[in-house]
Design an enzyme around this catalytic site. Structure first.
Site, mmCIF file in Angstrom:
data_model
loop_
_atom_site.group_PDB
_atom_site.id
_atom_site.type_symbol
_atom_site.label_atom_id
_atom_site.label_comp_id
_atom_site.label_asym_id
_atom_site.label_seq_id
_atom_site.Cartn_x
_atom_site.Cartn_y
_atom_site.Cartn_z
ATOM 1 N N LYS A 295 41.426 33.384 49.283
ATOM 2 C CA LYS A 295 41.663 33.830 47.896
ATOM 3 C C LYS A 295 41.439 35.335 47.749
ATOM 4 C CE LYS A 295 38.588 31.056 46.037
ATOM 5 N NZ LYS A 295 38.173 30.326 47.228
ATOM 6 N N THR A 296 40.284 35.766 48.202
ATOM 7 C CA THR A 296 39.979 37.192 48.050
ATOM 8 C C THR A 296 40.912 38.019 48.930
ATOM 9 O OG1 THR A 296 37.709 36.558 47.634
ATOM 10 C CG2 THR A 296 38.084 38.865 48.085
ATOM 11 N N ASP B 11 39.002 37.732 40.291
ATOM 12 C CA ASP B 11 38.505 36.864 41.374
ATOM 13 C C ASP B 11 37.356 36.022 40.808
ATOM 14 O OD1 ASP B 11 38.248 35.715 43.836
ATOM 15 O OD2 ASP B 11 37.498 37.494 44.881
ATOM 16 N N GLU B 12 37.073 34.906 41.434
ATOM 17 C CA GLU B 12 35.968 34.034 40.987
ATOM 18 C C GLU B 12 36.136 33.664 39.508
ATOM 19 O OE1 GLU B 12 33.785 33.092 43.268
ATOM 20 O OE2 GLU B 12 33.783 34.656 44.799
ATOM 21 N N GLN C 102 33.350 25.777 43.057
ATOM 22 C CA GLN C 102 32.352 26.832 43.247
ATOM 23 C C GLN C 102 31.847 27.406 41.932
ATOM 24 O OE1 GLN C 102 32.818 29.608 46.659
ATOM 25 N NE2 GLN C 102 34.851 28.735 46.822
ATOM 26 N N ARG D 293 29.617 29.168 53.356
ATOM 27 C CA ARG D 293 29.466 30.564 53.788
ATOM 28 C C ARG D 293 29.493 30.659 55.302
ATOM 29 N NH1 ARG D 293 31.670 32.297 50.316
ATOM 30 N NH2 ARG D 293 31.931 30.159 49.714
HETATM 31 P P1 ATP Z 1 35.488 32.094 48.907
HETATM 32 O O1 ATP Z 1 35.929 30.893 48.147
HETATM 33 O O2 ATP Z 1 34.271 31.829 49.687
HETATM 34 O O3 ATP Z 1 35.424 33.314 48.049
HETATM 35 P P2 ATP Z 1 38.046 32.951 49.799
HETATM 36 O O4 ATP Z 1 39.005 31.871 49.449
HETATM 37 O O5 ATP Z 1 38.036 34.127 48.930
HETATM 38 O O6 ATP Z 1 36.613 32.343 49.996
HETATM 39 P P3 ATP Z 1 38.429 34.800 51.933
HETATM 40 O O7 ATP Z 1 37.081 35.347 51.921
HETATM 41 O O8 ATP Z 1 39.543 35.603 51.360
HETATM 42 O O9 ATP Z 1 38.413 33.353 51.279
HETATM 43 O O10 ATP Z 1 38.863 34.393 53.394
HETATM 44 C C1 ATP Z 1 38.006 33.635 54.226
HETATM 45 C C2 ATP Z 1 38.183 34.068 55.669
HETATM 46 O O11 ATP Z 1 39.419 33.598 56.161
HETATM 47 C C3 ATP Z 1 38.204 35.571 55.848
HETATM 48 O O12 ATP Z 1 37.523 35.877 57.041
HETATM 49 C C4 ATP Z 1 39.664 35.890 55.967
HETATM 50 O O13 ATP Z 1 39.896 37.060 56.700
HETATM 51 C C5 ATP Z 1 40.192 34.661 56.697
HETATM 52 N N1 ATP Z 1 41.622 34.387 56.423
HETATM 53 C C6 ATP Z 1 42.165 34.120 55.232
HETATM 54 N N2 ATP Z 1 43.505 33.876 55.361
HETATM 55 C C7 ATP Z 1 43.788 34.001 56.684
HETATM 56 C C8 ATP Z 1 44.988 33.874 57.458
HETATM 57 N N3 ATP Z 1 46.153 33.578 56.919
HETATM 58 N N4 ATP Z 1 44.860 34.053 58.784
HETATM 59 C C9 ATP Z 1 43.683 34.351 59.359
HETATM 60 N N5 ATP Z 1 42.525 34.476 58.691
HETATM 61 C C10 ATP Z 1 42.575 34.315 57.355
HETATM 62 MG MG MG Z 2 36.467 34.967 47.767
#
Ligand code: ATP
Ligand code: MG
Length: 728
Positions: free
Chosen positions: A32-33, A218-219, A251, A618
């Site tokens: 997401k982020t 975000d969030e 979350q 995490r």
């Molecule tokens: P959270 O819900 O904990 O905030 P999030 O959904 O925001 O998580 P991110 O932090 O953006 O997730 O990504 C999680 C991990 O997965 C990061 O290390 C990111 O670089 C990796 N990632 C995300 N998409 C891909 C992709 N398509 N290929 C490889 N790695 C990825």
């Molecule tokens: Mg995130």
């Protein structure tokens, strides 16, 4: 860089779909982020959107700093980086600084935290002569904050006309009045105030509506009512604004602060052309970790039920360590870190210790220190909340705003300068009688030479003169020099230095030095200098003070140990949005996690479970959960009950380890402190006179051991080991 590189189709869509408003609903670690950051880069690089048209907000400081770092790394070729990336609060703060007049604020308004809020509330309760048993400070604080978090809440409560509610309304009014007089504003008021400004001042609202054509949040699951309404106001479809909200219902962990998961539904109703995109692939964790998280959260009702899967392999099993007590728990972790990380030269930054409550960090800190393991705490008794730092900041606040009553009250007699409680009462009485601030009341007393003894009068005068003197040089010197002068001239330095022999006080001196460093760091890296919304130099102190509250964690982190490699310690709340190769979650016990309050009703229990879900997700590679057989809580040793969350984890993903059998997996004990296995920290022992106790410290004296033992709740004694019997 190809901004769609490695992204799956859904993720690519989020980055490049610019015709619609988007709602991204996705589980933890699904990118997401990442996609939010890539989208910002896409807007600037592919679509030539001016960076200033972008507003990216999130809920916590940590999440905001994470977002900033990631955005910076993608578009670092743009030196004029004036994208707005930050928390709701910092955004509101900056705009209110600019539009303070229209918002009805004083030019030098300052932010106050919960502590200061409580101080104000206490004064009001006393002034109104209310019984503090019914009108407790905590309850009133909660009421005031809820009031400001939701417009709906305001309506509901003003309809209720019983005496209790009438008094609450009066307290609220009085509180607002005091804030105005003393030129301070609390956290929740920041957003409410900006919201009202937008609502009542169309030209200002239009200005920002025209400017922020791209709003990203975000969030989103953690936004509260007023934050949601605020975003809705800022959005104007006639300006072709596009809004992207990213969230995960699983979350949502700030219900207690008024966060509303229903905002997701409101968004679908209130906005045009919303496209929902689900991201369901997790890229962060091993299969074992993700499976455990999915199973755990499936125990919650009324979820949006997203499916989260991963291509990753099973990875290591999740370890659950059953410790004897909190000391053993901490020691297990310390030894594990020594063995797995330090011996193999693996970076410590990648390892986090998470806990439900800040107080849990104390024992951990003690043990990590003893094992010489560098660590860093986020949140907790945050740097800026430490007593010595708050005292200094209160001086600075008073220097920049004489009317800041909370600051005045805090430092009037710190260090002791002969201004006793009698004098304070007289100052307060005058303040009440003539509606003056405490500063003004003091000036009145000094001028009229009334009511006070000569000694007290002189002491008060010296204090006032000191603050005036410090104020005089405010613009002539750099921020750090002025802070140093304040610390020294106020007598704080000597006060903390005096007892330099004790370890605790030298930490305080170090913290004061660190504050001076932080000020230097702030000067050089100040957002304001780079930001187009420049704020005049003479406001630098005020901005520094606000920053200490707004970006508490960040300032602390970057200024102190940014380049050091150390274990990251924080509450699970502050770990949101972050990821680590290795994660420990300690205190997996009923009453701690889930916490006591949550055991009362399901809504709270669900929120605790979501918090557990956040904690578990995490971890990228290895997760270790710990619980104890017994622990000291509020001075009493209690038998622990394992957290229900442990039972909710799938059996095939976990392995159990117990303090009874773990000896062989620990390091060979080459730590001096515990060179003799007979005694260890946390061990229960018996003394003929003092009874049962727990070993806190061990020191070697020739061929013997000196033990520091805690007996009962309060008695701590050093005793030679031959006078005690081992119980366990
Ligand atoms: P959270 O819900 O904990 O905030 P999030 O959904 O925001 O998580 P991110 O932090 O953006 O997730 O990504 C999680 C991990 O997965 C990061 O290390 C990111 O670089 C990796 N990632 C995300 N998409 C891909 C992709 N398509 N290929 C490889 N790695 C990825
Ligand atoms: Mg995130």
């Amino acid at each position: 860089m190809d901004l769609l590189k490695n992204l799956n189709n859904k993720q690519s869509e989020v980055v490049s779909e610019i015709r619609k408003n988007l709602l991204i609903l996705a589980g933890a670690g699904s990118g997401k982020t990442l996609v939010l950051v890539r989208r910002i880069a896409w807007l600037i690089k592919k679509l030539n959107c001016p960076p200033k048209s972008i507003l990216a907000v999130t809920f916590t400081n940590k999440a905001a700093s994470e977002l900033k770092i990631r955005v910076k790394s993608l578009i670092n070729d743009n030196p004029k980086n004036n994208i707005w990336v930050g928390t709701f609060h910092s955004f509101a703060y900056y705009l209110l600084r600019i539009h303070y007049l229209e918002a009805g604020l004083s030019k030098n308004f300052q932010i106050i935290d919960n502590d200061d809020q409580k101080r104000l509330i206490k004064r009001i309760i006393v002034k109104m002569g209310l019984k503090s048993k019914i009108y407790t400070i905590d309850n009133i604080l909660k009421y005031i904050n809820s009031f400001k978090n939701s417009i709906f809440f305001v309506k509901k409560n003003t309809m209720n006309n019983d005496i209790f509610n009438i008094n609450l309304s009066k307290i609220y009014e009085e509180y607002q009045n005091l804030c105005k007089i003393t030129e301070v504003i609390d956290f929740n008021e920041l957003i409410l105030c900006l919201y009202k400004l937008f609502l009542n001042n169309n030209s200002i609202l239009k200005k920002y509506q025209k400017r922020f054509k791209n709003i990203l949040v975000d969030e989103f699951q953690d936004t509260n009512d007023i934050q949601y309404k605020f975003i809705s106001l800022l959005y104007n479809k006639h300006y072709d604004t596009k809004i992207v909200l990213v969230g995960d219902d699983d979350q949502s962990i700030y219900g207690w602060r008024g966060a509303q998961i229903e905002n997701i539904n409101h968004f679908l109703k209130d906005f045009d052309k919303v496209k929902i995109i689900l991201l369901e692939q997790n890229y962060r964790s091993t299969h074992n970790i993700l499976h455990a998280a999915n199973e755990l959260i499936s125990n919650n009702n009324s979820r949006l039920k997203k499916k989260l899967w991963t291509n990753a392999n099973n990875g290591k099993l999740i370890s659950i360590y059953f410790a004897l007590n909190e000391f053993d728990e901490a020691e297990y972790i310390a030894k594990y870190i020594k063995k797995k990380f330090i011996k193999n030269n693996i970076k410590l930054n990648n390892c986090a210790i998470l806990y439900r409550n800040n107080i849990q960090s104390r024992v951990l800190e003690e043990i990590l220190l003893k094992f010489n393991i560098p660590y860093q705490i986020y949140g907790g008794i945050r740097f800026f909340e430490r007593q010595e730092i708050k005292n200094t900041l209160s001086y600075l606040r008073l220097i920049s705003n004489f009317n800041d009553d909370s600051a005045f009250e805090r430092i009037l007699n710190v260090p002791k300068r002969g201004i006793g409680s009698k004098t304070v009462k007289i100052i307060k009485d005058i303040s009440k009688k003539f509606s003056l601030t405490l500063w003004e009341s003091s000036i009145y007393l000094i001028k009229n030479k009334k009511c006070l003894s000569i000694l007290s009068l002189n002491a008060l005068k010296n204090f006032i003169d000191l603050i005036k003197l410090l104020r005089r040089d405010i613009n002539k010197q750099s921020l750090s020099v002025m802070i140093e002068k304040t610390i020294k001239n106020s007598g704080l330095w000597d006060m903390y230095k005096q007892n330099n022999l004790s370890e605790k006080n030298s930490t305080k001196i170090n913290n004061l030095k660190e504050l001076i460093n932080a000020a230097d760091y702030f000067m050089y890296n100040s957002l304001y200098e780079k930001n187009e919304l420049k704020i005049k130099k003479n406001n630098i102190l005020i901005n520094f003070l606000s920053q200490t509250l707004l970006e508490n964690d960040n300032l602390n982190k970057e200024s102190t140990t940014n380049f050091e490699d150390c274990i990251q310690m924080m509450t699970i709340h502050s770990s949101k949005g972050l990821e680590f190769s290795q994660v420990f979650i300690i205190g997996m016990e009923e009453g701690i996690f889930p916490n006591k309050v949550s055991l009362i009703n399901n809504t709270d229990l669900y929120e605790e479970r979501r918090l557990a879900y956040v904690g578990i997700t995490r971890a990228k590679e290895k997760l270790i959960l710990t619980y104890t057989k017994k622990r000291y809580i509020y001075g009493k040793e209690k038998k622990s009950i394992p957290s229900r969350f442990l039972n909710e984890l799938p059996k095939n993903c976990i392995k159990k380890i117990s303090y009874l059998t773990n000896k062989n997996i620990l390091l060979n004990n080459n730590n001096n402190l515990i060179s003799n296995k007979k005694y260890f920290i946390g061990q229960t022992v018996l003394h003929q006179v003092f009874g049962k106790g727990i070993i806190l410290k061990i020191e070697k004296i020739k061929n013997n051991k000196k033990l520091q033992i805690k007996f009962n709740d309060t008695v701590i004694k050093w005793i030679m080991s031959n006078y005690i019997q081992i119980l366990i």
